[in-house]
Design a protein around this motif. Structure first.
Motif, PDB file in Angstrom:
ATOM      1  N   SER A 229     -25.373  12.820 -26.550  1.00 29.25           N
ATOM      2  CA  SER A 229     -25.109  14.081 -25.849  1.00 29.25           C
ATOM      3  C   SER A 229     -24.655  13.804 -24.421  1.00 29.25           C
ATOM      4  CB  SER A 229     -26.372  14.956 -25.825  1.00 29.25           C
ATOM      5  OG  SER A 229     -26.747  15.326 -27.137  1.00 29.25           O
ATOM      6  N   PHE A 230     -23.572  14.465 -24.026  1.00 26.21           N
ATOM      7  CA  PHE A 230     -22.998  14.262 -22.699  1.00 26.21           C
ATOM      8  C   PHE A 230     -22.710  15.605 -22.030  1.00 26.21           C
ATOM      9  CE2 PHE A 230     -21.650  10.608 -25.236  1.00 26.21           C
ATOM     10  CZ  PHE A 230     -21.997   9.543 -24.423  1.00 26.21           C
ATOM     11  N   ILE A 231     -22.761  15.598 -20.708  1.00 23.71           N
ATOM     12  CA  ILE A 231     -22.283  16.698 -19.880  1.00 23.71           C
ATOM     13  C   ILE A 231     -21.052  16.206 -19.137  1.00 23.71           C
ATOM     14  CG2 ILE A 231     -22.802  18.260 -17.991  1.00 23.71           C
ATOM     15  CD1 ILE A 231     -24.395  18.862 -20.498  1.00 23.71           C
ATOM     16  N   SER A 232     -19.973  16.983 -19.202  1.00 26.36           N
ATOM     17  CA  SER A 232     -18.709  16.564 -18.609  1.00 26.36           C
ATOM     18  C   SER A 232     -18.571  17.077 -17.179  1.00 26.36           C
ATOM     19  CB  SER A 232     -17.546  17.093 -19.461  1.00 26.36           C
ATOM     20  OG  SER A 232     -16.308  16.865 -18.814  1.00 26.36           O
ATOM     21  N   SER A 233     -18.039  16.221 -16.313  1.00 27.40           N
ATOM     22  CA  SER A 233     -17.741  16.598 -14.930  1.00 27.40           C
ATOM     23  C   SER A 233     -16.310  16.170 -14.611  1.00 27.40           C
ATOM     24  CB  SER A 233     -18.721  15.929 -13.965  1.00 27.40           C
ATOM     25  OG  SER A 233     -18.372  16.174 -12.618  1.00 27.40           O
ATOM     26  N   ILE A 234     -15.532  17.033 -13.965  1.00 26.94           N
ATOM     27  CA  ILE A 234     -14.141  16.735 -13.639  1.00 26.94           C
ATOM     28  C   ILE A 234     -13.945  16.802 -12.133  1.00 26.94           C
ATOM     29  CG2 ILE A 234     -11.742  17.467 -13.914  1.00 26.94           C
ATOM     30  CD1 ILE A 234     -12.474  18.526 -16.654  1.00 26.94           C
ATOM     31  N   SER A 235     -13.306  15.772 -11.578  1.00 27.82           N
ATOM     32  CA  SER A 235     -13.047  15.699 -10.134  1.00 27.82           C
ATOM     33  C   SER A 235     -11.551  15.564  -9.889  1.00 27.82           C
ATOM     34  CB  SER A 235     -13.776  14.497  -9.516  1.00 27.82           C
ATOM     35  OG  SER A 235     -15.164  14.557  -9.758  1.00 27.82           O
ATOM     36  N   THR A 236     -11.075  16.189  -8.808  1.00 28.04           N
ATOM     37  CA  THR A 236      -9.688  16.051  -8.387  1.00 28.04           C
ATOM     38  C   THR A 236      -9.664  15.646  -6.919  1.00 28.04           C
ATOM     39  OG1 THR A 236      -9.586  18.417  -7.868  1.00 28.04           O
ATOM     40  CG2 THR A 236      -8.832  17.742 -10.054  1.00 28.04           C
ATOM     41  N   PHE A 237      -8.471  15.312  -6.420  1.00 27.36           N
ATOM     42  CA  PHE A 237      -8.347  14.853  -5.044  1.00 27.36           C
ATOM     43  C   PHE A 237      -8.190  16.026  -4.091  1.00 27.36           C
ATOM     44  CE2 PHE A 237      -7.227  11.183  -7.550  1.00 27.36           C
ATOM     45  CZ  PHE A 237      -7.886  10.165  -6.891  1.00 27.36           C
ATOM     46  N   ASN A 238      -8.830  15.925  -2.949  1.00 28.60           N
ATOM     47  CA  ASN A 238      -8.812  16.988  -1.952  1.00 28.60           C
ATOM     48  C   ASN A 238      -7.511  16.959  -1.154  1.00 28.60           C
ATOM     49  OD1 ASN A 238      -9.915  19.110  -0.406  1.00 28.60           O
ATOM     50  ND2 ASN A 238     -10.494  17.667   1.191  1.00 28.60           N
ATOM     51  N   THR A 239      -6.836  18.103  -1.062  1.00 28.48           N
ATOM     52  CA  THR A 239      -5.616  18.282  -0.277  1.00 28.48           C
ATOM     53  C   THR A 239      -4.592  17.176  -0.537  1.00 28.48           C
ATOM     54  OG1 THR A 239      -7.115  19.085   1.457  1.00 28.48           O
ATOM     55  CG2 THR A 239      -4.791  18.948   2.015  1.00 28.48           C
ATOM     56  N   PRO A 240      -4.142  17.028  -1.789  1.00 30.88           N
ATOM     57  CA  PRO A 240      -3.164  15.980  -2.090  1.00 30.88           C
ATOM     58  C   PRO A 240      -1.807  16.302  -1.481  1.00 30.88           C
ATOM     59  CG  PRO A 240      -3.488  17.389  -3.997  1.00 30.88           C
ATOM     60  CD  PRO A 240      -4.503  17.818  -2.978  1.00 30.88           C
ATOM     61  N   MET A 241      -1.071  15.258  -1.095  1.00 28.45           N
ATOM     62  CA  MET A 241       0.254  15.414  -0.517  1.00 28.45           C
ATOM     63  C   MET A 241       1.325  14.800  -1.411  1.00 28.45           C
ATOM     64  SD  MET A 241      -0.468  17.085   2.171  1.00 28.45           S
ATOM     65  CE  MET A 241       1.091  17.037   3.061  1.00 28.45           C
ATOM     66  N   VAL A 243       2.747  14.849  -5.652  1.00 29.64           N
ATOM     67  CA  VAL A 243       2.635  15.564  -6.923  1.00 29.64           C
ATOM     68  C   VAL A 243       1.808  14.778  -7.927  1.00 29.64           C
ATOM     69  CG1 VAL A 243       3.928  16.466  -8.891  1.00 29.64           C
ATOM     70  CG2 VAL A 243       4.806  16.794  -6.566  1.00 29.64           C
ATOM     71  N   THR A 244       2.060  13.478  -8.019  1.00 32.46           N
ATOM     72  CA  THR A 244       1.317  12.648  -8.975  1.00 32.46           C
ATOM     73  C   THR A 244      -0.172  12.693  -8.705  1.00 32.46           C
ATOM     74  OG1 THR A 244       3.203  11.147  -9.260  1.00 32.46           O
ATOM     75  CG2 THR A 244       1.029  10.305  -9.876  1.00 32.46           C
ATOM     76  N   VAL A 245      -0.541  12.521  -7.457  1.00 31.51           N
ATOM     77  CA  VAL A 245      -1.958  12.511  -7.080  1.00 31.51           C
ATOM     78  C   VAL A 245      -2.581  13.887  -7.313  1.00 31.51           C
ATOM     79  CG1 VAL A 245      -3.584  12.119  -5.192  1.00 31.51           C
ATOM     80  CG2 VAL A 245      -1.546  10.687  -5.403  1.00 31.51           C
ATOM     81  N   ALA A 246      -1.824  14.929  -7.022  1.00 32.46           N
ATOM     82  CA  ALA A 246      -2.345  16.292  -7.190  1.00 32.46           C
ATOM     83  C   ALA A 246      -2.705  16.583  -8.633  1.00 32.46           C
ATOM     84  CB  ALA A 246      -1.318  17.306  -6.694  1.00 32.46           C
ATOM     85  N   GLU A 247      -2.011  15.940  -9.581  1.00 28.03           N
ATOM     86  CA  GLU A 247      -2.202  16.253 -10.993  1.00 28.03           C
ATOM     87  C   GLU A 247      -3.148  15.306 -11.710  1.00 28.03           C
ATOM     88  OE1 GLU A 247       2.110  18.497 -11.605  1.00 28.03           O
ATOM     89  OE2 GLU A 247       1.826  16.479 -12.415  1.00 28.03           O
ATOM     90  N   LEU A 248      -3.756  14.383 -10.987  1.00 27.04           N
ATOM     91  CA  LEU A 248      -4.744  13.486 -11.589  1.00 27.04           C
ATOM     92  C   LEU A 248      -6.118  14.150 -11.609  1.00 27.04           C
ATOM     93  CD1 LEU A 248      -3.888  10.018  -9.998  1.00 27.04           C
ATOM     94  CD2 LEU A 248      -3.309  10.822 -12.297  1.00 27.04           C
ATOM     95  N   ALA A 249      -6.865  13.898 -12.673  1.00 28.53           N
ATOM     96  CA  ALA A 249      -8.241  14.390 -12.778  1.00 28.53           C
ATOM     97  C   ALA A 249      -9.118  13.272 -13.341  1.00 28.53           C
ATOM     98  CB  ALA A 249      -8.314  15.615 -13.676  1.00 28.53           C
ATOM     99  N   ILE A 250     -10.278  13.096 -12.731  1.00 26.51           N
ATOM    100  CA  ILE A 250     -11.231  12.073 -13.170  1.00 26.51           C
ATOM    101  C   ILE A 250     -12.357  12.775 -13.915  1.00 26.51           C
ATOM    102  CG2 ILE A 250     -12.792  10.225 -12.436  1.00 26.51           C
ATOM    103  CD1 ILE A 250     -11.110  10.077  -9.833  1.00 26.51           C
ATOM    104  N   GLU A 251     -12.523  12.433 -15.190  1.00 31.12           N
ATOM    105  CA  GLU A 251     -13.582  13.039 -15.991  1.00 31.12           C
ATOM    106  C   GLU A 251     -14.659  12.007 -16.277  1.00 31.12           C
ATOM    107  OE1 GLU A 251     -14.438  15.796 -19.926  1.00 31.12           O
ATOM    108  OE2 GLU A 251     -12.423  14.999 -19.581  1.00 31.12           O
ATOM    109  N   THR A 252     -15.878  12.358 -15.966  1.00 26.94           N
ATOM    110  CA  THR A 252     -17.021  11.493 -16.245  1.00 26.94           C
ATOM    111  C   THR A 252     -17.961  12.202 -17.206  1.00 26.94           C
ATOM    112  OG1 THR A 252     -18.120  12.350 -14.251  1.00 26.94           O
ATOM    113  CG2 THR A 252     -16.917  10.271 -14.039  1.00 26.94           C
ATOM    114  N   LEU A 253     -18.545  11.436 -18.115  1.00 28.40           N
ATOM    115  CA  LEU A 253     -19.481  11.971 -19.091  1.00 28.40           C
ATOM    116  C   LEU A 253     -20.883  11.471 -18.742  1.00 28.40           C
ATOM    117  CD1 LEU A 253     -17.423  11.533 -22.392  1.00 28.40           C
ATOM    118  CD2 LEU A 253     -17.705  13.583 -20.998  1.00 28.40           C
ATOM    119  N   LEU A 254     -21.712  12.392 -18.303  1.00 28.06           N
ATOM    120  CA  LEU A 254     -23.071  12.081 -17.892  1.00 28.06           C
ATOM    121  C   LEU A 254     -24.010  12.254 -19.076  1.00 28.06           C
ATOM    122  CD1 LEU A 254     -25.031  11.589 -15.422  1.00 28.06           C
ATOM    123  CD2 LEU A 254     -25.263  14.077 -15.335  1.00 28.06           C
TER     124      LEU A 254
END
Length: 269
Positions: A229-241, A243-254
């Motif tokens: 059993s996992f809980i998912s968390s998604i993180s993105t970058f703050n104030t990206p400048m 396009v590539t960086v803005a569209e990345l998301a890091i998902e971790t399974l706790l």
């Protein structure tokens, strides 16, 4: 799902109006936020006034327009794009890549991955690769797509013990992204995975052996005879400048319970 204006509509005015209406903000409210006037906003939207580059960016910021679409607004207004779209393998993003890899590898033994705007996996740790062991080889060919991997009948779907609930969560997540980004490729992906067959009942669904006070919807997945059993968390970058960086998301399974945490700690050396 939200309908979007035809791409045949020309000029920055109709585009800005569409974003404002999608965000459900009045001309007056937008004017107050952007330190302008409702009359000027009206003139911009109808094409009677050409906004400055600064005004386009200011309105885009207050309308929470994604970085890629801010470039489109600038082009429609006759200005050059402001935000680059640097390939992830470009040396300029070397520090970013190293930081991401350090982050997800440091998260082991728990699963973590990084996806782009189309949910293509750009990095994953050994925790993720352990979970996908045994799925169809065709789904593991580059580019590996997280949504196809999760919902395809030859992917993880048969092993997800709360498939209908988890599928609903993933589809709702994609709908929110489509509304935000207006991406036709993402819409096509949504239509593809939403059409995958779903069993009448969750496969081998069974309650946890011990009651667990979940604080979010868990992903309950079978691995070698055990239900993890996992809980998912998604993180993105703050104030990206970029396009590539803005569209990345890091998902971790706790791990959502002590048994899952203990099992994973003995699984990945």
């Amino acid at each position: 799902m939200t309908t979007h204006p035809s791409t045949a509509e020309k000029g920055v005015g109709p585009l800005l109006r569409a974003w404002r209406e999608q965000r459900r903000i009045s001309q007056l409210e937008l004017a107050l936020r952007a330190d302008s006037s409702a009359r000027h906003i009206s003139f911009v939207e109808t094409g009677r006034s050409r906004p400055s580059e600064e005004m386009v960016l200011r309105l885009a910021e207050h309308l929470d327009v994604p970085v890629r679409e801010r470039n489109a607004l600038l082009l429609a207004a006759g200005y050059a794009p402001r935000y680059p779209e640097t390939p992830l393998d470009d040396p300029a993003l070397g520090a970013l890549r190293e930081g991401i890899e350090r982050l997800i590898w440091g998260y082991e033994p728990y699963p973590a991955l990084v996806v782009d705007a189309l949910y293509d996996v750009v990095a994953a740790n050994r925790g993720i690769m352990t979970l996908v062991d045994g799925v169809s080889e065709s789904l593991l060919e580059p580019p590996l797509n997280a949504m196809r991997l999760a919902l395809h009948p030859q992917g993880l779907a048969p092993r997800i013990r709360n498939l209908r609930a988890w599928r609903g969560h993933l589809l709702e997540q994609m709908e929110r992204q489509i509304a935000l980004h207006r991406s036709e490729p993402l819409r096509a992906l949504y239509e593809e995975v939403a059409a995958y067959p779903v069993p009448d009942a969750d496969p081998a669904e069974e309650p946890p052996s011990e009651p667990v006070p979940y604080f979010a919807l868990p992903l309950r997945i079978e691995h070698e005879g055990r239900t993890l059993s996992f809980i998912s968390s998604i993180s993105t970058f703050n104030t990206p400048m970029d396009v590539t960086v803005a569209e990345l998301a890091i998902e971790t399974l706790l791990p959502a319970d002590p048994a899952t945490a203990k099992y994973l700690q003995g699984l990945v050396p």
